[in-house]
Enzyme design. Structure first.
Site, PDB file in Angstrom:
ATOM      1  N   CYS A   2       0.841  -1.190   0.000  1.00  0.00           N
ATOM      2  CA  CYS A   2       0.000   0.000   0.000  1.00  0.00           C
ATOM      3  C   CYS A   2       0.881   1.246   0.000  1.00  0.00           C
ATOM      4  O   CYS A   2       1.920   1.293   0.661  1.00  0.00           O
ATOM      5  CB  CYS A   2      -0.946   0.099   1.184  1.00  0.00           C
ATOM      6  SG  CYS A   2      -2.094  -1.256   1.306  1.00  0.00           S
ATOM      7  N   ARG A  27       3.787  -0.301  -4.930  1.00  0.00           N
ATOM      8  CA  ARG A  27       3.574  -0.811  -3.581  1.00  0.00           C
ATOM      9  C   ARG A  27       2.287  -1.634  -3.461  1.00  0.00           C
ATOM     10  O   ARG A  27       2.031  -2.253  -2.427  1.00  0.00           O
ATOM     11  CB  ARG A  27       3.521   0.335  -2.576  1.00  0.00           C
ATOM     12  CG  ARG A  27       4.772   1.187  -2.553  1.00  0.00           C
ATOM     13  CD  ARG A  27       4.641   2.304  -1.545  1.00  0.00           C
ATOM     14  NE  ARG A  27       4.603   1.773  -0.204  1.00  0.00           N
ATOM     15  CZ  ARG A  27       5.669   1.530   0.544  1.00  0.00           C
ATOM     16  NH1 ARG A  27       6.873   1.776   0.062  1.00  0.00           N
ATOM     17  NH2 ARG A  27       5.547   1.051   1.748  1.00  0.00           N
ATOM     18  N   TRP A  75      -2.667  -2.803  -1.619  1.00  0.00           N
ATOM     19  CA  TRP A  75      -2.355  -4.228  -1.742  1.00  0.00           C
ATOM     20  C   TRP A  75      -3.226  -4.891  -0.680  1.00  0.00           C
ATOM     21  O   TRP A  75      -2.990  -4.727   0.520  1.00  0.00           O
ATOM     22  CB  TRP A  75      -0.876  -4.472  -1.469  1.00  0.00           C
ATOM     23  CG  TRP A  75      -0.433  -5.863  -1.804  1.00  0.00           C
ATOM     24  CD1 TRP A  75      -0.056  -6.330  -3.026  1.00  0.00           C
ATOM     25  CD2 TRP A  75      -0.316  -6.976  -0.904  1.00  0.00           C
ATOM     26  NE1 TRP A  75       0.272  -7.658  -2.943  1.00  0.00           N
ATOM     27  CE2 TRP A  75       0.124  -8.088  -1.664  1.00  0.00           C
ATOM     28  CE3 TRP A  75      -0.552  -7.155   0.459  1.00  0.00           C
ATOM     29  CZ2 TRP A  75       0.352  -9.345  -1.103  1.00  0.00           C
ATOM     30  CZ3 TRP A  75      -0.332  -8.413   1.019  1.00  0.00           C
ATOM     31  CH2 TRP A  75       0.118  -9.489   0.239  1.00  0.00           C
ATOM     32  N   ASN A 101      -1.629   2.478   5.498  1.00  0.00           N
ATOM     33  CA  ASN A 101      -0.735   1.404   5.074  1.00  0.00           C
ATOM     34  C   ASN A 101      -0.338   0.632   6.320  1.00  0.00           C
ATOM     35  O   ASN A 101       0.245   1.200   7.234  1.00  0.00           O
ATOM     36  CB  ASN A 101       0.512   1.988   4.394  1.00  0.00           C
ATOM     37  CG  ASN A 101       1.559   0.921   4.114  1.00  0.00           C
ATOM     38  OD1 ASN A 101       1.229  -0.246   3.940  1.00  0.00           O
ATOM     39  ND2 ASN A 101       2.817   1.327   4.072  1.00  0.00           N
ATOM     40  N   GLY A 102      -0.701  -0.646   6.364  1.00  0.00           N
ATOM     41  CA  GLY A 102      -0.352  -1.445   7.538  1.00  0.00           C
ATOM     42  C   GLY A 102      -1.472  -2.407   7.869  1.00  0.00           C
ATOM     43  O   GLY A 102      -2.352  -2.663   7.051  1.00  0.00           O
ATOM     44  N   GLU A 478      17.875 -17.109  -7.928  1.00  0.00           N
ATOM     45  CA  GLU A 478      17.398 -15.769  -8.275  1.00  0.00           C
ATOM     46  C   GLU A 478      16.910 -15.720  -9.725  1.00  0.00           C
ATOM     47  O   GLU A 478      15.878 -15.114 -10.015  1.00  0.00           O
ATOM     48  CB  GLU A 478      18.520 -14.750  -8.016  1.00  0.00           C
ATOM     49  CG  GLU A 478      18.255 -13.335  -8.499  1.00  0.00           C
ATOM     50  CD  GLU A 478      17.052 -12.646  -7.859  1.00  0.00           C
ATOM     51  OE1 GLU A 478      16.415 -13.227  -6.973  1.00  0.00           O
ATOM     52  OE2 GLU A 478      16.737 -11.518  -8.286  1.00  0.00           O
ATOM     53  N   LYS A 482      13.126 -14.652 -10.771  1.00  0.00           N
ATOM     54  CA  LYS A 482      12.852 -13.534 -11.700  1.00  0.00           C
ATOM     55  C   LYS A 482      11.853 -13.970 -12.753  1.00  0.00           C
ATOM     56  O   LYS A 482      10.893 -13.274 -13.053  1.00  0.00           O
ATOM     57  CB  LYS A 482      14.124 -13.066 -12.420  1.00  0.00           C
ATOM     58  CG  LYS A 482      15.088 -12.189 -11.701  1.00  0.00           C
ATOM     59  CD  LYS A 482      14.653 -10.786 -11.405  1.00  0.00           C
ATOM     60  CE  LYS A 482      13.816 -10.705 -10.183  1.00  0.00           C
ATOM     61  NZ  LYS A 482      14.362 -10.516  -8.902  1.00  0.00           N
ATOM     62  N   GLU A 485       8.199 -14.719 -11.239  1.00  0.00           N
ATOM     63  CA  GLU A 485       7.383 -13.625 -10.715  1.00  0.00           C
ATOM     64  C   GLU A 485       6.904 -12.666 -11.792  1.00  0.00           C
ATOM     65  O   GLU A 485       5.846 -12.073 -11.647  1.00  0.00           O
ATOM     66  CB  GLU A 485       8.108 -12.876  -9.586  1.00  0.00           C
ATOM     67  CG  GLU A 485       9.329 -12.112 -10.020  1.00  0.00           C
ATOM     68  CD  GLU A 485      10.023 -11.418  -8.858  1.00  0.00           C
ATOM     69  OE1 GLU A 485       9.366 -11.046  -7.897  1.00  0.00           O
ATOM     70  OE2 GLU A 485      11.249 -11.232  -8.950  1.00  0.00           O
ATOM     71  N   HIS A 501      18.328 -37.272  -8.279  1.00  0.00           N
ATOM     72  CA  HIS A 501      17.728 -37.898  -7.093  1.00  0.00           C
ATOM     73  C   HIS A 501      16.200 -37.787  -7.100  1.00  0.00           C
ATOM     74  O   HIS A 501      15.579 -37.831  -6.040  1.00  0.00           O
ATOM     75  CB  HIS A 501      18.327 -37.292  -5.822  1.00  0.00           C
ATOM     76  CG  HIS A 501      19.799 -37.559  -5.717  1.00  0.00           C
ATOM     77  ND1 HIS A 501      20.310 -38.815  -5.475  1.00  0.00           N
ATOM     78  CD2 HIS A 501      20.868 -36.748  -5.885  1.00  0.00           C
ATOM     79  CE1 HIS A 501      21.635 -38.761  -5.477  1.00  0.00           C
ATOM     80  NE2 HIS A 501      22.002 -37.512  -5.727  1.00  0.00           N
ATOM     81  N   LYS A 600       5.844  -4.229  -3.872  1.00  0.00           N
ATOM     82  CA  LYS A 600       7.283  -4.019  -3.727  1.00  0.00           C
ATOM     83  C   LYS A 600       7.788  -4.211  -2.305  1.00  0.00           C
ATOM     84  O   LYS A 600       8.746  -4.912  -2.080  1.00  0.00           O
ATOM     85  CB  LYS A 600       7.629  -2.618  -4.229  1.00  0.00           C
ATOM     86  CG  LYS A 600       9.108  -2.300  -4.212  1.00  0.00           C
ATOM     87  CD  LYS A 600       9.828  -2.929  -5.377  1.00  0.00           C
ATOM     88  CE  LYS A 600      11.291  -2.621  -5.384  1.00  0.00           C
ATOM     89  NZ  LYS A 600      12.005  -3.644  -6.180  1.00  0.00           N
TER      90      LYS A 600
END
Ligand code: F6R
Length: 605
Positions: A2, A27, A75, A101-102, A478, A482, A485, A501, A600
């Site tokens: 947010c 965000r 978000w 935000n929170g 990584e 990438k 996502e 295995h 983010k």
């Protein structure tokens, strides 16, 4: 998670708020809304989906006029993404509007209490309890009402508040979530992040937890948690508005990939003097510690995995890695002889903050590698080493990650010398190699066109494997993240020797295997693994160091990366994988800078 923004000045607020929200959209982008105040009346408009939906609605709504206002991009945590759950939220009587935000942990109990007192709730959000609580406590003095209301809240909150009784005034409250004041000439701002107002002012005041502020066009007044007015210093942002804009690139992600040589230079060069690495910000005796624990989330954690291998190799010290979201539940062995290294681009990640608190409760020393100056993690840690990557806007990190790996490599060399594991000559030799990183990163970007071609060839694959050994495996983690996502294509990173295995059962005709073969001491090993997957029909795209001739007879496609000392290769070799993920996602028409379901800075557990 947010983004919130507030403005008070002498011009119409809506354009500034919408522009700020667009810049904060990284965000969260489930819904957006603004509220403005005019002649003691608050008007609000909100819409589910991206800020563009809101812009359309605002254009149609001629009532949205006012010189002060607040905005939010969401978000979703409590309640589905919908118009009604979008912020701002208003009190039943329309006197207050807030953005948040929170997370409010005790919202259910407060809500029940307020309903019993006659309040009417419209949304499923935790936020609505805050505005109703402020309204409940308001008896003409907003400062008092804010203090009483926030005293009831458990959780985290950065709040922006409008009150119909206070013309030209916006209020901001910070507790455990980022909030920054922007000080302009005849206008003032607050926001979750400087990018929201960097095109208007570079003068900022950082609020600390528990502080709150009232802003009018000419004055910023800050109060501590007890309501006492306090003076706080302004600081000036050194980066420019262009850093927060796309500057001609189609996506922030591509721009940030291309910025890596400059970001690495800014991170590395100031720390090199007389051919040696210096961390002036670190006043620790590394000999005091018998182990290092590296903890972080997502890509920052994967940077930590690279760091673990380099530090262990050079320092001959036990280094463990642990994802920050798990650390506190494992009762980890941490004591005053443990150096805990936390890594975070945003400096706000809730799980990483919780890991720091856990480490500190066990008397460890905490060193943070962090990009955002003055962020919660930078403040909580005993020491902060800043990566100077500049603002990172794309949700998927690129320059944040590479600068973290660069700092970890530098730390490994520095610590090895401090511990007497390398001599002065070796210290200088490694430093010389580290100095080459920005130029090698620049040369790696020359692979852009070739990577794009390979992405054109492979973008329709629905599943891929990334395999590597040792440091290359850490980079695969990584590279695979990438791709997942931003392109939504399934991929897995595997330690190449582990495939046989079990997972090799998934290798079939046409499966794409990206083989990272840059760590040359293990070249023969990874080549056997390539042969194993090729024998089962896989197509192999290999990444290897320049001058590697052997690889051409093994792989279907080869990307050659400029050479640097093998322990520092990870900083460079991830770049083609970032570009590959980018072009695969682009060919699949994905929303690259704002992938679905993500945000983010992850400020919830
Ligand atoms: C992936 C990504 C995330 C972050 C993670 C930690 O591209 O960006 O995995 O690395 O959420 O975030 P920070 O570094 O801000 O603590």
């Amino acid at each position: 998670m947010c983004g919130i923004v507030g403005f008070t000045g002498t011009t119409d607020a809506k354009g500034i708020l919408l522009d700020g929200l667009k810049r904060l959209e990284y965000r969260g982008y489930d819904s957006a809304g603004i509220a403005v105040q005019n002649n003691n009346v608050i008007k609000m408009v909100k819409a589910s989906g991206k800020v563009d939906n809101l812009v359309e609605l605002v254009e149609k709504n001629k009532d949205i006029i006012g010189n002060s206002g607040i905005g939010h991009t969401r978000w979703a945590t409590h309640g589905v993404p919908s118009d009604v759950n979008a912020h701002p939220h208003m009190s039943t009587d329309g006197k207050f509007a807030i953005v948040h935000n929170g997370i409010i942990e005790n919202h259910a109990e407060i809500k029940a209490e307020l309903i019993a007192k006659g309040a009417k709730f419209l949304s499923d959000t935790d936020t609505e309890v805050i505005v109703q609580l402020i309204d409940y406590y308001y008896k003409g003095n907003l400062k008092e009402a804010l203090m009483k209301a926030t005293a009831r809240l458990n959780g985290s909150y950065a709040l922006g508040v409008l009150c119909a009784d206070s013309p030209n005034t916006i209020y901001a409250v910070k507790y455990s979530n980022p909030l920054i004041i922007g000080v302009g000439a005849g206008e003032n701002y607050f926001a979750s992040d400087i990018t929201a107002f960097i095109n208007h002012t570079k003068n900022v005041i950082d609020l600390d937890d528990g502080e709150f502020a009232s802003l009018t066009p000419d004055k910023v007044t800050i109060y501590d948690h007890s309501g006492k007015e306090i003076k706080k210093e302004e600081r000036k942002i050194t980066w420019d508005v262009a850093a927060a804009e796309k500057s001609g690139y189609e996506h922030f992600m591509l721009k940030e990939i291309m910025e890596q040589p400059a970001a690495l230079k800014a991170t590395i060069e100031p720390r090199i003097r007389d051919n040696k690495i210096h961390f002036d910000e670190l006043d620790i005796d590394i000999k005091k510690y018998d182990r290092i624990l590296i903890t972080a989330c997502g890509s920052a954690y994967y940077a930590g995995c690279v760091g673990r291998d380099i530090i262990e190799k050079l320092c001959k010290l036990h280094v463990h890695t642990e994802v920050a979201s798990e650390l506190r539940y494992r009762d980890p062995i941490i004591d005053e002889k443990t150096l805990v290294i936390v890594i975070s681009q945003s400096g706000e990640t809730a799980d990483t903050i919780a890991a720091i608190k856990e480490a500190k409760s066990k008397n460890a020393t905490v060193l943070a590698i962090v990009n955002v100056v003055g962020s919660a993690i930078a403040k909580l840690a005993d020491y902060a080493i800043y990566t100077w990557a500049g603002p990172e806007i794309a949700v998927a990190t690129t320059k944040g990650y590479t600068t973290q790996v660069a700092i970890l490599a530098m730390f490994a060399v520095w610590a090895a010398f401090e511990l007497g594991k390398i001599n002065e000559k070796e210290f200088e030799k490694y430093t010389e190699e580290i100095k080459k990183i920005p130029e090698r990163a620049q040369r790696t970007l020359d692979l852009n066109a070739r990577v794009k071609k390979l992405a054109d060839k492979y973008y329709q694959k629905r599943s891929m494997f990334f395999i590597g050994r040792y440091l290359d495996y850490a980079v695969c983690l990584e590279g695979s993240l990438k791709l997942k996502e931003i392109s939504y294509i399934h991929s897995e990173a595997y330690a190449a020797g582990e495939l046989k295995h079990g997972t090799i059962a998934l290798i079939e005709q046409g499966r794409l295997v990206v083989a990272v073969c840059c760590y040359e001491p293990l070249l023969d090993k990874i080549i056997s693994n390539i042969q194993q997957v090729k024998a089962r029909g896989a197509e192999v795209m290999a990444l290897a160091m320049e001058d590697n001739k052997k690889i051409f007879t093994e792989a279907d496609d080869v990307l050659l990366v400029p050479k640097i000392y093998e322990l520092f290769m990870p900083v460079i070799e991830i770049i083609p994988l970032q570009l590959f993920a980018y072009y695969v996602a682009k060919n699949n028409k994905c929303d690259i800078d704002k992938p679905k379901n993500l945000a983010k800075s992850v400020t919830v557990e």
